[in-house]
Design a protein around this motif. Structure first.
Motif, PDB file in Angstrom:
ATOM      1  N   TYR A  88     -60.721  10.798  -4.111  1.00 57.26           N
ATOM      2  CA  TYR A  88     -59.681  11.447  -4.820  1.00 57.26           C
ATOM      3  C   TYR A  88     -58.969  12.376  -3.745  1.00 57.26           C
ATOM      4  O   TYR A  88     -58.523  13.577  -4.052  1.00 57.26           O
ATOM      5  N   ARG A  89     -58.446  11.685  -2.665  1.00 66.08           N
ATOM      6  CA  ARG A  89     -57.925  12.691  -1.567  1.00 66.08           C
ATOM      7  C   ARG A  89     -56.591  12.052  -1.328  1.00 66.08           C
ATOM      8  O   ARG A  89     -55.428  12.592  -0.774  1.00 66.08           O
ATOM      9  N   GLY A  90     -56.099  10.901  -2.071  1.00 69.04           N
ATOM     10  CA  GLY A  90     -55.017  10.341  -2.177  1.00 69.04           C
ATOM     11  C   GLY A  90     -54.809   8.660  -2.004  1.00 69.04           C
ATOM     12  O   GLY A  90     -55.801   8.185  -2.029  1.00 69.04           O
ATOM     13  N   SER A 320     -50.834  11.897  -1.200  1.00 70.59           N
ATOM     14  CA  SER A 320     -52.122  12.525  -0.807  1.00 70.59           C
ATOM     15  C   SER A 320     -52.285  13.792  -1.032  1.00 70.59           C
ATOM     16  O   SER A 320     -51.213  14.568  -1.419  1.00 70.59           O
ATOM     17  N   THR A 321     -53.654  14.352  -0.944  1.00 70.27           N
ATOM     18  CA  THR A 321     -53.834  15.706  -1.116  1.00 70.27           C
ATOM     19  C   THR A 321     -52.979  16.609   0.105  1.00 70.27           C
ATOM     20  O   THR A 321     -52.377  17.662  -0.412  1.00 70.27           O
ATOM     21  N   GLU A 322     -52.966  15.973   1.080  1.00 70.25           N
ATOM     22  CA  GLU A 322     -52.238  16.648   2.059  1.00 70.25           C
ATOM     23  C   GLU A 322     -50.622  16.762   1.943  1.00 70.25           C
ATOM     24  O   GLU A 322     -50.187  17.979   1.975  1.00 70.25           O
ATOM     25  N   ALA A 324     -49.631  16.893  -1.156  1.00 66.66           N
ATOM     26  CA  ALA A 324     -49.372  17.950  -2.326  1.00 66.66           C
ATOM     27  C   ALA A 324     -49.452  19.072  -1.903  1.00 66.66           C
ATOM     28  O   ALA A 324     -48.710  20.165  -2.262  1.00 66.66           O
ATOM     29  N   GLN A 325     -50.305  19.451  -1.005  1.00 64.16           N
ATOM     30  CA  GLN A 325     -50.540  20.969  -0.468  1.00 64.16           C
ATOM     31  C   GLN A 325     -48.963  21.221   0.315  1.00 64.16           C
ATOM     32  O   GLN A 325     -48.778  22.335  -0.005  1.00 64.16           O
ATOM     33  N   ASN A 345     -52.168  14.163 -10.272  1.00 65.17           N
ATOM     34  CA  ASN A 345     -52.953  14.220  -8.781  1.00 65.17           C
ATOM     35  C   ASN A 345     -52.571  12.914  -8.129  1.00 65.17           C
ATOM     36  O   ASN A 345     -52.416  12.026  -8.601  1.00 65.17           O
ATOM     37  N   SER A 346     -52.872  13.100  -6.889  1.00 68.62           N
ATOM     38  CA  SER A 346     -52.634  12.094  -5.750  1.00 68.62           C
ATOM     39  C   SER A 346     -53.425  10.786  -6.227  1.00 68.62           C
ATOM     40  O   SER A 346     -54.756  10.799  -6.111  1.00 68.62           O
TER      41      SER A 346
END
Lengths: 409, 159
Positions: A88-90, A320-322, A324-325, A345-346
């Motif tokens: 779940y990181r992307g 990706s989470t990156e 999203a951040q 979520n990604s």
């Protein structure tokens, strides 16, 4: 005779069968899961665990018991064989782009068709099925035929209302949906303005949707900056001046207009401004093709101070989470939420009719993903139109297909 | 490699993996995977047997790499697929699961229900219903070896 970029990376002239060592092998919950039992029952060993990346992105998180079981099976497999994984990181392709090992000259094989995206960084990257993934996992190698190349020289000045997606749709209009079948598309950015890396990734991502085995950008200062920023090793790599190409296409982007692919394929690619009569029920900004920071920023710019048209479902999924951040840090997410979009979520989301955002009968969705096949995002009675995130966001404001220049002025 | 005979299921150009096998049939359960074949298309179910030979236009199997698409063909007992051209991942998936992918320009002239015979090594496709024969470049011996290896491994099985 000089050599093309792909001939240099694979080390042999066209049509040679090669079996190179794979630098990075990727599989995900929708593809790698298929080989778990065959691997265990066959008594295989993983040849180079540290060259493998397993990504959980298709069922992220799972929406059904069966998918949860499939995912758990692959997760246990990765743990048992000490395979590095991202849970779940992307989306796998975005995570490869962010991975410091994906740099010019490397060979990346992935059990997913859009693996070609990593070619934006000057790597040779291609997609395979699950059995090829199994073979690559156990031997560290894969047989390939060195492909012929089509050279695409992108020239002119990229206007602010265009993205890589528009460039690729223009190329699809030129070559057709199998115009690059079995070929490598070798892109060179010869524009005045430069094409940003996020747009380049969209371009190489869709090279498979023209049939290509690989799509590779000739590494340049943009590549070097991106690669060094992620801590990767940069290698200057260029085709020879007398390399042989099957075909050369020169694309001048200066007077290009925002484009849209009509359902259900790439045989009708038309100007966004000619489609103002088409109402949309959903707007999807996301996927490995169109969910990068450039896309989220574009959506926020267009939806900032505006509202999503009444009754239209607007779904935004950072790749990706990156991403999203960064989107949170830049305030884009706040803007999108204030405008009435939802941000999830990604993950791959509804792109292949897997997760939330599935289309019902007769729905019309404009999407920044790459595929508009019949039923791609849900009901066989629904329709998907493919565009840039600028065009998709503008369409969210008006509830109909909208050329982004109407909003940007 | 022998001559294959059977009944044509005629499909068009750029028939993609999503309509061949919609993602709602993605599964590790063989019955679900088998049932998913052609669920995005209008193919008469009574023709979906081990006797079937797909004849398609250009760019067959484009789109996703999902191997369940070819697994479902294998589960129905398909032995050969004839197309004007193939998308490359689909082609590799056929080879890896022991289904012979035959590239034959003009194959798309067949209609669903026609009686066919095809020999991949000798390079001919005969449409017995319409009464014509096409020649094509025989399949690469290296590909034949890989198909045979896959048939020996029974690589399309589930477990």
């Amino acid at each position: 005779m000089g050599r093309t970029l792909v001939e240099k990376i694979l080390g042999q002239p066209v049509d040679t069968i090669v079996e190179p060592e794979i630098d990075l092998l990727m599989g995900h919950d929708g593809t790698a899961s298929l080989i778990v039992d065959r691997f265990e029952q066959g008594g295989y060993q993983v040849s180079y665990p540290d060259r493998v990346l397993i990504v959980f992105d298709h069922f992220a998180p799972p929406a059904t018991v069966e998918r949860a079981n499939i995912q758990n099976k692959l997760l246990r497999f990765a743990e048992r064989h000490k395979l590095p994984y991202h849970l779940y990181r992307g989306i796998c392709h975005q995570l490869l782009a962010e991975d410091a090992r994906v740099v010019p000259g490397r060979i990346v094989i992935g059990a997913d068709s859009h693996t070609v995206m990593a070619g934006a960084l000057g790597a040779f990257a291609t997609g395979v099925g699950s059995t090829d993934f199994l073979k690559a996992l156990t031997t560290g190698k894969l047989w390939l035929r060195v492909p012929h190349s089509i050279k695409v020289q992108i020239r002119g000045t990229l206007p602010p209302y265009l993205h890589g997606k528009d460039i690729m749709l223009a190329l699809a209009r030129e070559l057709g949906d199998d115009g690059a079948c079995y070929r490598c598309i070798e892109f060179s950015d010869e524009t005045e303005t430069g094409i940003p890396m996020d747009s380049r990734l969209t371009i190489t991502n869709m090279s498979v949707d023209l049939g290509a085995k690989a799509g590779i950008f000739v590494p340049d200062a943009c590549t070097e900056g991106f690669v060094r920023a992620k801590g990767g090793e940069y290698l200057a790599l260029a085709p020879d001046a007398d390399a042989a190409y099957e075909r050369t296409v020169v694309l001048d982007v200066t007077s290009l207009e925002p484009l849209v692919a009509l359902p259900h394929g790439f045989d009708q690619i038309v100007r966004a401004r000619d489609l103002a009569h088409i109402k949309v029920s959903q707007v999807f900004i996301g996927s490995c093709t169109g969910g990068r920071l450039e896309d989220i920023a574009a959506a926020a710019k267009i939806l900032g101070g505006a509202q999503v048209y009444p009754g239209v479902k607007a779904i935004v999924i950072p790749a990706s989470t990156e991403v999203a951040q960064h989107s949170i840090q830049e305030g884009y997410i706040q803007t999108l939420l204030a405008a009435g979009a939802i941000v999830t979520n990604s993950s791959c989301g509804p792109c292949a009719a897997i997760d939330k955002g599935i289309l019902g009968d007769e729905e019309v969705c404009i999407a920044t993903s790459s595929r508009n096949f019949q039923g791609r995002m849900g009901s066989l009675g629904s329709s998907v139109l493919v565009s840039s995130s600028l065009t998709a966001a503008a369409s969210a404001v008006y509830g109909r297909i909208c050329d982004p220049r109407e909003v940007l002025g | 490699m022998r001559t294959y005979t059977g009944v044509a299921i005629s499909l068009g150009d750029s028939v993609n993996s999503d309509v061949l096998h919609p993602t709602s049939y993605f599964s590790l359960n063989a019955n679900v995977v088998k049932d998913g074949l052609f669920r995005g298309l209008s193919v008469p179910r009574d023709l979906v047997t081990s006797d079937a030979i797909i004849t398609a236009g250009r760019n067959f199997g484009c789109g996703s790499s999902r191997e369940v698409v070819v697994q479902s063909m294998k589960l129905h007992g398909f032995r050969v697929v004839v197309s004007e051209s193939f998308a490359r991942i689909f082609y590799r998936n056929c080879v890896n699961l022991g289904i012979v992918p035959v590239e034959c320009p003009g194959a798309n002239r067949s209609e669903t229900g026609d009686r066919l015979a095809v020999n991949p090594v000798e390079g001919w496709l005969r449409n017995e219903t319409q009464g014509w024969e096409l020649r094509f470049e025989p399949i690469d011996p290296r590909i034949i070896d890989l198909v045979r290896e896959a048939q020996g491994d029974d690589a399309g099985r589930f477990g």
